[in-house]
Design a protein around this motif. Sequence first.
Motif, PDB file in Angstrom:
ATOM      1  N   HIS A 144       1.070  -1.176  -0.052  1.00 56.99           N
ATOM      2  CA  HIS A 144       0.164  -0.081   0.038  1.00 56.99           C
ATOM      3  C   HIS A 144       0.767   1.346   0.022  1.00 56.99           C
ATOM      4  O   HIS A 144       2.037   1.179  -0.038  1.00 56.99           O
ATOM      5  CB  HIS A 144      -0.942   0.065   1.290  1.00 56.99           C
ATOM      6  CG  HIS A 144      -1.816  -1.059   1.410  1.00 56.99           C
ATOM      7  ND1 HIS A 144      -2.946  -1.271   0.687  1.00 56.99           N
ATOM      8  CD2 HIS A 144      -1.602  -2.434   2.288  1.00 56.99           C
ATOM      9  CE1 HIS A 144      -3.524  -2.537   1.099  1.00 56.99           C
ATOM     10  NE2 HIS A 144      -2.511  -3.042   1.796  1.00 56.99           N
ATOM     11  N   CYS A 179      -4.478   5.805  -0.487  1.00 54.23           N
ATOM     12  CA  CYS A 179      -3.661   4.715  -0.663  1.00 54.23           C
ATOM     13  C   CYS A 179      -3.268   5.197  -2.016  1.00 54.23           C
ATOM     14  O   CYS A 179      -4.316   5.341  -2.853  1.00 54.23           O
ATOM     15  CB  CYS A 179      -4.357   3.196  -0.591  1.00 54.23           C
ATOM     16  SG  CYS A 179      -3.106   2.247  -1.077  1.00 54.23           S
ATOM     17  N   GLU A 181      -1.071   3.153  -3.972  1.00 55.32           N
ATOM     18  CA  GLU A 181      -0.719   2.069  -4.673  1.00 55.32           C
ATOM     19  C   GLU A 181      -1.458   1.115  -4.844  1.00 55.32           C
ATOM     20  O   GLU A 181      -2.380   0.445  -3.954  1.00 55.32           O
ATOM     21  CB  GLU A 181       0.506   1.291  -3.870  1.00 55.32           C
ATOM     22  CG  GLU A 181       1.175   0.130  -4.523  1.00 55.32           C
ATOM     23  CD  GLU A 181       2.025   0.523  -5.695  1.00 55.32           C
ATOM     24  OE1 GLU A 181       3.019   1.284  -5.409  1.00 55.32           O
ATOM     25  OE2 GLU A 181       1.640  -0.076  -6.555  1.00 55.32           O
ATOM     26  N   TYR A 182      -1.921   0.701  -6.027  1.00 50.31           N
ATOM     27  CA  TYR A 182      -2.886  -0.100  -6.556  1.00 50.31           C
ATOM     28  C   TYR A 182      -2.976  -1.504  -5.863  1.00 50.31           C
ATOM     29  O   TYR A 182      -1.921  -2.210  -5.623  1.00 50.31           O
ATOM     30  CB  TYR A 182      -3.130  -0.487  -8.024  1.00 50.31           C
ATOM     31  CG  TYR A 182      -4.324  -1.299  -8.297  1.00 50.31           C
ATOM     32  CD1 TYR A 182      -5.787  -0.851  -8.120  1.00 50.31           C
ATOM     33  CD2 TYR A 182      -4.062  -2.689  -8.675  1.00 50.31           C
ATOM     34  CE1 TYR A 182      -6.598  -1.637  -8.456  1.00 50.31           C
ATOM     35  CE2 TYR A 182      -5.271  -3.706  -9.172  1.00 50.31           C
ATOM     36  CZ  TYR A 182      -6.507  -3.095  -8.788  1.00 50.31           C
ATOM     37  OH  TYR A 182      -7.609  -3.769  -8.946  1.00 50.31           O
ATOM     38  N   CYS A 183      -3.907  -1.711  -4.871  1.00 50.07           N
ATOM     39  CA  CYS A 183      -3.896  -2.999  -4.019  1.00 50.07           C
ATOM     40  C   CYS A 183      -5.182  -3.957  -3.851  1.00 50.07           C
ATOM     41  O   CYS A 183      -5.249  -4.597  -3.032  1.00 50.07           O
ATOM     42  CB  CYS A 183      -3.578  -2.416  -2.556  1.00 50.07           C
ATOM     43  SG  CYS A 183      -4.632  -1.222  -1.909  1.00 50.07           S
ATOM     44  N   HIS A 187      -9.080  -0.660  -3.750  1.00 49.72           N
ATOM     45  CA  HIS A 187      -7.987   0.296  -3.502  1.00 49.72           C
ATOM     46  C   HIS A 187      -8.396   1.698  -3.242  1.00 49.72           C
ATOM     47  O   HIS A 187      -8.134   2.582  -2.476  1.00 49.72           O
ATOM     48  CB  HIS A 187      -7.037   0.145  -4.703  1.00 49.72           C
ATOM     49  CG  HIS A 187      -6.185   1.360  -4.908  1.00 49.72           C
ATOM     50  ND1 HIS A 187      -5.334   1.935  -4.105  1.00 49.72           N
ATOM     51  CD2 HIS A 187      -6.185   2.162  -6.029  1.00 49.72           C
ATOM     52  CE1 HIS A 187      -4.692   3.092  -4.609  1.00 49.72           C
ATOM     53  NE2 HIS A 187      -5.102   2.936  -5.822  1.00 49.72           N
ATOM     54  N   MET A 190      -9.666   2.881  -0.137  1.00 51.04           N
ATOM     55  CA  MET A 190      -8.707   2.841   0.879  1.00 51.04           C
ATOM     56  C   MET A 190      -8.297   4.291   1.132  1.00 51.04           C
ATOM     57  O   MET A 190      -7.097   4.782   0.916  1.00 51.04           O
ATOM     58  CB  MET A 190      -7.560   1.884   0.752  1.00 51.04           C
ATOM     59  CG  MET A 190      -6.606   1.658   1.868  1.00 51.04           C
ATOM     60  SD  MET A 190      -5.582   0.281   1.626  1.00 51.04           S
ATOM     61  CE  MET A 190      -4.510   0.258   2.781  1.00 51.04           C
TER      62      MET A 190
END
Length: 313
Positions: A144, A179, A181-183, A187, A190
């Motif tokens: 993340h 967030c 960062e693609y998670c 995502h 988040m």
Amino acid sequence: MGKEFRLFPEQASVLAGEIDKLYFLLIGMSIFFALLVFFLIYIFAVRYRRRSEDEVPRQIPGLVQLEIAWSVIPFILCLGVFAWGAKLYYEAYTPPEDALEIYVVGKQWMWHLQHPTGQREINTLHVPKDTPVKLTMATEDVIHSFYIPAFRIKKDVVPGRYSTMWFQATKVGVYHLFCAEYCGAKHSAMGGSIIVMEPVEYERWLSGGGSDETPAVAGERRFQQLGCLTCHGEKPGARGPSLRGVYGSAVVLQNGQTAAANMEYLRESILQPQSKMVAGYTAIMPTYQGQISEADVLNLIAYIKSMGKTGSN
Ligand code: CUA
């Protein structure tokens, strides 16, 4: 937040203004040189155009001064930008010693945050104004990235290690947390808010609400549940090294090297005990990788830290 239109997020931390200055310098330089190139193309096209069908232009040999100038000037500009950037980077990622330490654990798809006094929050973080705040960040699953645009800080939270960064808020208000960062599927959801309060208000906020255990107390409870004391006792001849005063010390390892007992070292010693064996002990500690959560590890480390404070070592 309102409906006002703004090109840039608010500047709400000590670093934000500095980072924007560097950013504007880069944009300014790019625009200046782009315009210069376009302008010269236009001027030269008009000035040196072919005026008659049989025109043969005069040969122009190189001009040394000009060559030096267009090599040295960009070189100095680039070095300047590099030096400024390096200084800002160093400042942005070196937290002051006295910073308030907040634990951050990312998990699909939310941020768990914990204050040194134990208060827990999800996707919302209350912080005092004009106070350095250090974030110690871990993730329970994938990568993340903790991003607060108004503070101009962002850092990836990578599995298997701690990431740290810090900020000092300068304005009371509510700021976006993302967030970055693609998670996974959620995502985009988040995120949350950072709520900057006057220090007095923050103290009041801390004292209100349920009294959560401090990380150190939660760590002590976990320490007992897991039976760590069986081996890491104080008695002579214990099967594991005593943990009193270990935090911040230099530990002598079996291979003769020494390791600095920082958070990273303690984390590794809990999760993969065999990787850095302390001299004089046998490899009997089970691995806790996958057995306990990152939040547990942070709490255990907080407890071990607290032993150092009270012990005589
Ligand atoms: Cu977590 Cu994207």
